[in-house]
Design a protein around this motif. Structure first.
Motif, PDB file in Angstrom:
ATOM      1  N   ALA A   1     -52.878  19.178  30.242  1.00 49.73           N
ATOM      2  CA  ALA A   1     -54.255  19.609  29.964  1.00 49.73           C
ATOM      3  C   ALA A   1     -55.205  18.990  30.989  1.00 49.73           C
ATOM      4  CB  ALA A   1     -54.641  19.211  28.549  1.00 49.73           C
TER       5      ALA A   1
ATOM      6  N   GLY B   1     -47.291  20.468  34.216  1.00 45.56           N
ATOM      7  CA  GLY B   1     -46.138  20.065  33.406  1.00 45.56           C
ATOM      8  C   GLY B   1     -45.136  19.301  34.258  1.00 45.56           C
ATOM      9  N   VAL B   2     -44.513  18.317  33.654  1.00 44.10           N
ATOM     10  CA  VAL B   2     -43.614  17.451  34.401  1.00 44.10           C
ATOM     11  C   VAL B   2     -42.342  18.205  34.838  1.00 44.10           C
ATOM     12  CG1 VAL B   2     -42.281  16.479  32.476  1.00 44.10           C
ATOM     13  CG2 VAL B   2     -42.903  15.049  34.394  1.00 44.10           C
TER      14      VAL B   2
ATOM     15  N   ASN C   1     -42.757   8.998  31.932  1.00 41.56           N
ATOM     16  CA  ASN C   1     -43.195   8.763  30.555  1.00 41.56           C
ATOM     17  C   ASN C   1     -43.325  10.053  29.741  1.00 41.56           C
ATOM     18  OD1 ASN C   1     -44.815   7.276  28.345  1.00 41.56           O
ATOM     19  ND2 ASN C   1     -46.296   8.784  29.106  1.00 41.56           N
TER      20      ASN C   1
ATOM     21  N   ALA D   1     -42.801  13.362  27.738  1.00 43.26           N
ATOM     22  CA  ALA D   1     -41.612  13.807  26.999  1.00 43.26           C
ATOM     23  C   ALA D   1     -42.009  14.790  25.911  1.00 43.26           C
ATOM     24  CB  ALA D   1     -40.904  12.602  26.369  1.00 43.26           C
TER      25      ALA D   1
ATOM     26  N   THR E   1     -49.334   6.659  18.427  1.00 45.30           N
ATOM     27  CA  THR E   1     -49.806   7.685  19.376  1.00 45.30           C
ATOM     28  C   THR E   1     -49.778   9.036  18.670  1.00 45.30           C
ATOM     29  OG1 THR E   1     -47.647   8.313  20.204  1.00 45.30           O
ATOM     30  CG2 THR E   1     -48.709   6.449  21.314  1.00 45.30           C
ATOM     31  N   GLU E   2     -50.310  10.042  19.364  1.00 43.54           N
ATOM     32  CA  GLU E   2     -50.323  11.397  18.806  1.00 43.54           C
ATOM     33  C   GLU E   2     -48.910  11.907  18.545  1.00 43.54           C
ATOM     34  OE1 GLU E   2     -52.710  13.290  17.515  1.00 43.54           O
ATOM     35  OE2 GLU E   2     -53.787  11.417  17.820  1.00 43.54           O
ATOM     36  N   MET E   3     -48.007  11.638  19.494  1.00 43.46           N
ATOM     37  CA  MET E   3     -46.651  12.165  19.358  1.00 43.46           C
ATOM     38  C   MET E   3     -45.998  11.723  18.057  1.00 43.46           C
ATOM     39  SD  MET E   3     -43.305  11.553  21.771  1.00 43.46           S
ATOM     40  CE  MET E   3     -43.262  12.903  22.902  1.00 43.46           C
TER      41      MET E   3
HETATM   42  N1  LIG Z   1     -45.038   7.094  20.093  1.00 45.21           N
HETATM   43  C1  LIG Z   1     -43.859   6.642  19.737  1.00 45.21           C
HETATM   44  O1  LIG Z   1     -43.622   6.190  18.598  1.00 45.21           O
HETATM   45  C2  LIG Z   1     -42.732   6.656  20.742  1.00 45.21           C
HETATM   46  C3  LIG Z   1     -41.538   6.017  20.383  1.00 45.21           C
HETATM   47  C4  LIG Z   1     -40.498   6.001  21.288  1.00 45.21           C
HETATM   48  C5  LIG Z   1     -40.651   6.592  22.521  1.00 45.21           C
HETATM   49  N2  LIG Z   1     -41.814   7.221  22.847  1.00 45.21           N
HETATM   50  C6  LIG Z   1     -41.908   7.813  24.172  1.00 45.21           C
HETATM   51  O2  LIG Z   1     -43.096   7.397  24.798  1.00 45.21           O
HETATM   52  C7  LIG Z   1     -43.506   8.382  25.737  1.00 45.21           C
HETATM   53  C8  LIG Z   1     -44.984   8.696  25.576  1.00 45.21           C
HETATM   54  O3  LIG Z   1     -45.174   9.210  24.278  1.00 45.21           O
HETATM   55  P1  LIG Z   1     -46.545   9.049  23.494  1.00 45.21           P
HETATM   56  O4  LIG Z   1     -46.164   8.651  22.120  1.00 45.21           O
HETATM   57  O5  LIG Z   1     -47.501   8.239  24.262  1.00 45.21           O
HETATM   58  O6  LIG Z   1     -47.015  10.576  23.441  1.00 45.21           O
HETATM   59  P2  LIG Z   1     -48.476  11.222  23.386  1.00 45.21           P
HETATM   60  O7  LIG Z   1     -49.467  10.292  22.819  1.00 45.21           O
HETATM   61  O8  LIG Z   1     -48.274  12.529  22.731  1.00 45.21           O
HETATM   62  O9  LIG Z   1     -48.844  11.437  24.925  1.00 45.21           O
HETATM   63  C9  LIG Z   1     -48.054  12.251  25.705  1.00 45.21           C
HETATM   64  C10 LIG Z   1     -48.648  12.371  27.086  1.00 45.21           C
HETATM   65  O10 LIG Z   1     -47.755  13.128  27.900  1.00 45.21           O
HETATM   66  C11 LIG Z   1     -48.389  14.346  28.327  1.00 45.21           C
HETATM   67  N3  LIG Z   1     -47.346  15.367  28.308  1.00 45.21           N
HETATM   68  C12 LIG Z   1     -46.682  15.856  27.255  1.00 45.21           C
HETATM   69  N4  LIG Z   1     -45.794  16.758  27.656  1.00 45.21           N
HETATM   70  C13 LIG Z   1     -45.890  16.830  29.004  1.00 45.21           C
HETATM   71  C14 LIG Z   1     -45.252  17.596  30.011  1.00 45.21           C
HETATM   72  N5  LIG Z   1     -44.298  18.489  29.705  1.00 45.21           N
HETATM   73  N6  LIG Z   1     -45.603  17.422  31.290  1.00 45.21           N
HETATM   74  C15 LIG Z   1     -46.574  16.519  31.630  1.00 45.21           C
HETATM   75  N7  LIG Z   1     -47.213  15.779  30.737  1.00 45.21           N
HETATM   76  C16 LIG Z   1     -46.882  15.937  29.429  1.00 45.21           C
HETATM   77  C17 LIG Z   1     -49.525  14.564  27.328  1.00 45.21           C
HETATM   78  O11 LIG Z   1     -50.606  15.330  27.866  1.00 45.21           O
HETATM   79  P3  LIG Z   1     -50.541  16.967  27.837  1.00 45.21           P
HETATM   80  O12 LIG Z   1     -50.173  17.342  26.441  1.00 45.21           O
HETATM   81  O13 LIG Z   1     -51.893  17.387  28.266  1.00 45.21           O
HETATM   82  O14 LIG Z   1     -49.485  17.332  28.825  1.00 45.21           O
HETATM   83  C18 LIG Z   1     -49.966  13.120  27.114  1.00 45.21           C
HETATM   84  O15 LIG Z   1     -50.726  12.667  28.216  1.00 45.21           O
HETATM   85  C19 LIG Z   1     -42.557   9.558  25.539  1.00 45.21           C
HETATM   86  O16 LIG Z   1     -41.527   9.486  26.487  1.00 45.21           O
HETATM   87  C20 LIG Z   1     -41.989   9.321  24.160  1.00 45.21           C
HETATM   88  O17 LIG Z   1     -40.722   9.918  23.991  1.00 45.21           O
HETATM   89  C21 LIG Z   1     -42.863   7.264  21.985  1.00 45.21           C
END
Ligand SMILES: NC(=O)c1ccc[n+]([C@@H]2O[C@H](COP(=O)([O-])OP(=O)(O)OC[C@H]3O[C@@H](n4cnc5c(N)ncnc54)[C@H](OP(=O)(O)O)[C@@H]3O)[C@@H](O)[C@H]2O)c1
Length: 274
Positions: free
Chosen positions: A42, A66-67, A93, A95, A193-195
């Motif tokens: 975005a 997109g990555v 990062n 995913a 986080t949002e995810m």
């Molecule tokens: N949060 C947890 O509990 C948790 C636990 C274990 C591992 N992780 C890992 O931590 C990492 C970050 O996750 P998060 O929790 O910080 O997620 P998040 O808050 O949803 O943020 C994701 C970020 O990645 C971008 N993104 C998503 N899909 C993308 C794509 N296809 N290409 C480029 N950018 C993309 C999003 O922006 P756009 O949507 O605009 O692209 C946003 O900037 C991931 O690898 C996740 O698997 C998270």
């Protein structure tokens, strides 16, 4: 210079850096002196993140896309070279945790997308960074995996399998690229986080109580680990997976020592009986 300080003028590319863990990583790397290329899909959210970092004094540019888009990946690496003249650090990062649900119901097109985003994109960016800079000047790569990659769980089969592949990719690349480039991963537990909102929202108290360290993670917890791994303080570390999970992995043993009083009472009772 502190041990976590960046080498002079070092440049880092962080994917998925408009919010959450990626943005915290970008902030942390900026604080240690890195110049930054940030990516996310975005454009507005990405521009806002870049502006916020700049307002705090960082040198940062954004590359929207997109990555898994090879053209945008090439542009991200080219932008680092064009804007800053080098690329020392890559943090894979971004995913997806889709498709969610039992694997017997998984749409295989979406299953492939999980691998394209979570695994293939990390390899492509590493190849691009290697060819553009790291094969001649060195560098470090950090892949963001997950604590869940080492065990199974309901509905997260595609995510977990792809992250397990990313763990293996990390180790394989660490061997292949040494000694010029160090490749490590960080495996977070549940982070606010949002995810992961669907997991922690409304359940935080119960989740915190179930964790040995008593709280869910914050993005900075992961960012600090990444900052250490890319720094010279970790110069003898490659192929490692750094678990940052508040003790999630060890929770089966949690509480066996902390409530001393219980054990002391039991021991005293046993002594009295003898
Ligand atoms: N949060 C947890 O509990 C948790 C636990 C274990 C591992 N992780 C890992 O931590 C990492 C970050 O996750 P998060 O929790 O910080 O997620 P998040 O808050 O949803 O943020 C994701 C970020 O990645 C971008 N993104 C998503 N899909 C993308 C794509 N296809 N290409 C480029 N950018 C993309 C999003 O922006 P756009 O949507 O605009 O692209 C946003 O900037 C991931 O690898 C996740 O698997 C998270």
């Amino acid at each position: 210079m502190t041990s976590a300080q960046a080498r002079d003028g070092a440049v880092a590319l962080v994917t998925g850096a408009s919010r959450g863990i990626g943005l915290a990583v970008a902030r942390s790397l900026a604080e240690s002196g890195h110049r930054l290329v940030l990516t996310a899909r975005a454009p507005d959210a990405l521009a806002a993140a870049v502006a916020a970092l700049r307002a705090d004094g960082a040198q940062a540019v954004g590359c929207a896309g997109g990555v898994a888009d090879s053209g945008r990946a090439q542009e991200g690496v080219a932008l680092a070279l064009r804007e800053f003249g080098r690329l020392d650090v890559l943090v894979n990062n971004a995913a997806t945790n889709a498709p969610y649900g039992p694997l017997m119901d998984a749409d295989l097109t979406r299953w492939r997308e999980a691998f394209t985003v979570n695994v293939e994109a990390a390899l492509r960016l590493t190849q691009l960074a290697w060819r553009a800079w790291m094969s001649r000047h060195g560098g470090t790569v950090v892949n963001i995996c997950t604590e869940g990659a080492s065990h199974v769980g309901p509905n997260v089969g595609a995510y977990g399998t792809s992250k397990a592949a990313l763990l293996h990719l990390t180790a394989q690349l660490a061997g292949e690229l040494a000694p010029l480039v160090r490749v490590n991963s960080v495996s977070p537990g549940l982070v606010r986080t949002e995810m992961a909102r669907f997991v922690w929202d409304g359940a935080e108290e119960r989740l915190a109580a179930s964790l040995p360290l008593g709280r869910i993670g914050e993005p900075q917890d992961v960012a600090r680990a990444v900052a250490w791994l890319v720094s010279d303080a970790a110069e003898w570390v490659t192929g490692a997976d750094l678990l940052v999970d508040g003790g999630t992995r060890v929770r089966a043993a949690a509480g066996t020592t902390a409530p001393h009083a219980v054990h002391e009472r039991l021991r005293a009772a046993a002594t009295d009986e003898a």
